[in-house]
Enzyme design. Structure first.
Site, PDB file in Angstrom:
ATOM      1  N   GLU A   1       0.817  -1.220   0.000  1.00  0.00           N
ATOM      2  CA  GLU A   1       0.000   0.000   0.000  1.00  0.00           C
ATOM      3  C   GLU A   1       0.851   1.271   0.000  1.00  0.00           C
ATOM      4  O   GLU A   1       0.878   2.021   0.987  1.00  0.00           O
ATOM      5  CB  GLU A   1      -0.956   0.013   1.194  1.00  0.00           C
ATOM      6  CG  GLU A   1      -1.947  -1.140   1.183  1.00  0.00           C
ATOM      7  CD  GLU A   1      -3.139  -0.914   2.108  1.00  0.00           C
ATOM      8  OE1 GLU A   1      -3.167   0.090   2.824  1.00  0.00           O
ATOM      9  OE2 GLU A   1      -4.050  -1.765   2.096  1.00  0.00           O
TER      10      GLU A   1
ATOM     11  N   GLU B   1      -5.290  -8.622   0.723  1.00  0.00           N
ATOM     12  CA  GLU B   1      -5.998  -8.270   1.966  1.00  0.00           C
ATOM     13  C   GLU B   1      -7.456  -7.993   1.647  1.00  0.00           C
ATOM     14  O   GLU B   1      -7.777  -7.415   0.609  1.00  0.00           O
ATOM     15  CB  GLU B   1      -5.431  -6.989   2.614  1.00  0.00           C
ATOM     16  CG  GLU B   1      -4.087  -7.145   3.244  1.00  0.00           C
ATOM     17  CD  GLU B   1      -3.570  -5.846   3.875  1.00  0.00           C
ATOM     18  OE1 GLU B   1      -4.399  -4.987   4.265  1.00  0.00           O
ATOM     19  OE2 GLU B   1      -2.355  -5.693   3.964  1.00  0.00           O
TER      20      GLU B   1
HETATM   21  C1  FCB Z   1      -4.666  -1.968   5.347  1.00  0.00           C
HETATM   22  C2  FCB Z   1      -3.287  -2.279   5.879  1.00  0.00           C
HETATM   23  C3  FCB Z   1      -3.280  -3.339   6.936  1.00  0.00           C
HETATM   24  C4  FCB Z   1      -4.465  -3.248   7.867  1.00  0.00           C
HETATM   25  C5  FCB Z   1      -5.757  -3.072   7.104  1.00  0.00           C
HETATM   26  C6  FCB Z   1      -6.980  -2.983   7.965  1.00  0.00           C
HETATM   27  O1  FCB Z   1      -4.684  -0.696   4.799  1.00  0.00           O
HETATM   28  O2  FCB Z   1      -2.456  -2.713   4.841  1.00  0.00           O
HETATM   29  O3  FCB Z   1      -2.043  -3.248   7.600  1.00  0.00           O
HETATM   30  O4  FCB Z   1      -4.270  -2.323   8.836  1.00  0.00           O
HETATM   31  O5  FCB Z   1      -5.684  -1.952   6.293  1.00  0.00           O
END
Ligand code: FCB
Length: 455
Positions: A171, A361
């Site tokens: 990110e 994620e």
């Molecule tokens: C993302 C992050 C991760 C976590 C989630 C909820 O942006 O990469 O570390 O905190 O959000």
């Protein structure tokens, strides 16, 4: 009698199911065995930055408990695990001096994963820049790119024989454009000029190029690598051609700055026009390095904005969320928008040519406590995940090459500026006792993984 069970939504054979975490959020042992300070260790100590004044010092104490954690993960049937390495554990001040206990720690961790037959998917960098580098300018400064390149070489040389799946940086916008544009909730929390902010983004994509180079040079046979990006997601408010075109335009205008340059080896004319006089300074060789071919694209997908077509140059309008729209986390950033998991991989494929995608994620944050009998019925999380996976299934059915999915997160952990007040785990963490308790969502996910189908 016909089966009582509905027709299962099967995922493709060999689909990769996993859990994701990040070093800073779970390890604790923040100053143990020679680990240096990270920007987040420092940020959490600045008054008012993190909810409740929480720090990363102990977190889930995974540093000392990883073997039990992997036993639990394995007992849930999850055999793919995306974790990150802590840069300041390996190179405490971001310089050239390697901290051998830090290297040894991850060897012990990978040994334990091997014993539990869990495959590592390793993120090189998940926001924990060594503080010493930040003091020299951090991502504003080209020296951080050189330091990152050395770090990437060190870790791929050290672990290349046991890690075959790498992710470069997690990110990028969160530690560059947010970290340096005065956002209160992302380290280092500095306000820099728009040109400098664009430069931090450029430095991060150059670092990504170095990470790919390191894997190609030292990764050994079968090593694969890609970025873990978080594109801004856009969802056509109706699935009409006009609204889909509008959402595509929105996707390009927001994501060219990273996905455009890493896939096309140049900044798009539209991006440069938007930067105007504040465009990044690009050194000779940068663009080719940034666009080094990768093996897959990781996408972190939590939500998307709804878009509709409107007349005019831009051709799209992002609709504001009404008050009362389902959302979660302290600032309400996480809106329940399952279609994001259809459109984000689809646009990444159609616009940026992604050929192999992993959802690195996806998850739901809330603040829940066990009920009187100790059970955790996190139906809201279970429902969120199920709805999103339904949309992912639809994307795969429509030909989008998504090969795996990593749920965020294995267990409740340090949720950045929300501290421990927001829980993303499928496994509950009791921070006082460090007891782990699988929630209903973990039991459900375990069945999804076992059946390779939505249940
Ligand atoms: C993302 C992050 C991760 C976590 C989630 C909820 O942006 O990469 O570390 O905190 O959000």
């Amino acid at each position: 009698m016909p089966s009582l069970r509905p027709h299962p939504l099967k995922f493709p054979n060999k689909f990769t199911w996993g859990f994701a975490t990040a070093a800073a959020q779970i390890e604790g042992a923040a100053f143990e065995d020679g680990k240096g300070w990270s920007v987040w260790d420092d940020f959490a100590r600045q008054p008012g930055r993190v909810a409740g004044g929480d720090t990363l010092d102990v977190a889930c104490d995974h540093y000392h408990r990883f073997d039990d954690d992997f036993r639990l993960m394995r007992s849930l049937g999850v055999i793919n695990y995306r974790l990150s390495l802590a840069w300041p554990r390996i190179l405490p001040d971001g310089g050239r001096v390697v901290n051998q206990p830090g290297i040894d720690f991850y060897h012990r961790l990978f040994d334990s994963m091997e014993r539990h037959v869990i495959t590592p998917w390793v993120t090189m960098f998940h926001w924990d820049t060594p503080l010493a580098l930040e003091k020299k300018g951090g991502w504003r400064h080209r020296g951080t790119v050189d330091a990152f390149a050395r770090y990437a070489d060190v870790i791929v040389k050290a672990y290349g024989d046991r890690v075959k799946h790498w992710f470069t940086l997690n990110e990028i916008p969160c530690f560059t454009s947010l970290g340096y544009s005065g956002a209160l909730d992302k380290a280092p929390g500095i306000l820099a000029s728009p040109q400098v902010v664009n430069q931090t983004l450029h430095h991060a994509v150059v670092a990504h190029g170095h990470a790919v180079r390191a894997v190609r040079t030292f990764g050994g046979r079968g090593a694969q690598v890609g970025m873990a990006d978080v594109p801004n997601g856009y969802i056509p408010v109706t699935e009409s051609e006009e609204d889909i075109m509008a959402a595509r335009r929105a996707f390009t205008s927001a994501n060219d700055r990273i996905l455009g340059v890493v896939t096309q080896g140049r900044y798009s004319a539209a991006y440069l026009r938007a930067c105007g006089a504040d465009r990044p300074i690009v050194q000779r060789g940068d663009l080719a390095l940034i666009a080094s071919p990768t093996d897959y694209l990781g996408l972190n997908v939590y939500y998307g904005d709804f878009v509709r077509a409107v007349p005019g140059d831009a051709g799209f309008e992002v609709l504001p969320f009404p008050a009362g729209y389902p959302k979660t986390c302290r600032t309400g950033w996480l809106k329940t928008t399952p279609q994001a998991l259809y459109w984000t991989p689809r646009f990444a494929t159609e616009i940026y040519g992604a050929k192999t995608i992993y959802i690195t994620e996806n998850g739901y944050g809330a603040n829940e406590a066990p009920s009187a009998n100790g059970e955790l019925h996190d139906l809201h999380r279970r429902d969120y995940l199920r709805q999103y996976l339904h949309e992912l299934h639809r994307a795969i059915r429509d030909g989008i090459q998504v090969k795996g999915y990593f749920a965020w997160s294995f267990m409740d952990n340090f949720e950045w500026a929300d501290g421990y007040s927001v829980r993303f785990g499928l496994v509950h963490t009791d921070y006082k006792t460090q007891k782990r308790t699988p929630k209903l969502s973990a039991r459900w996910y375990s069945r999804v993984v076992a059946e390779n189908a939505l249940v």
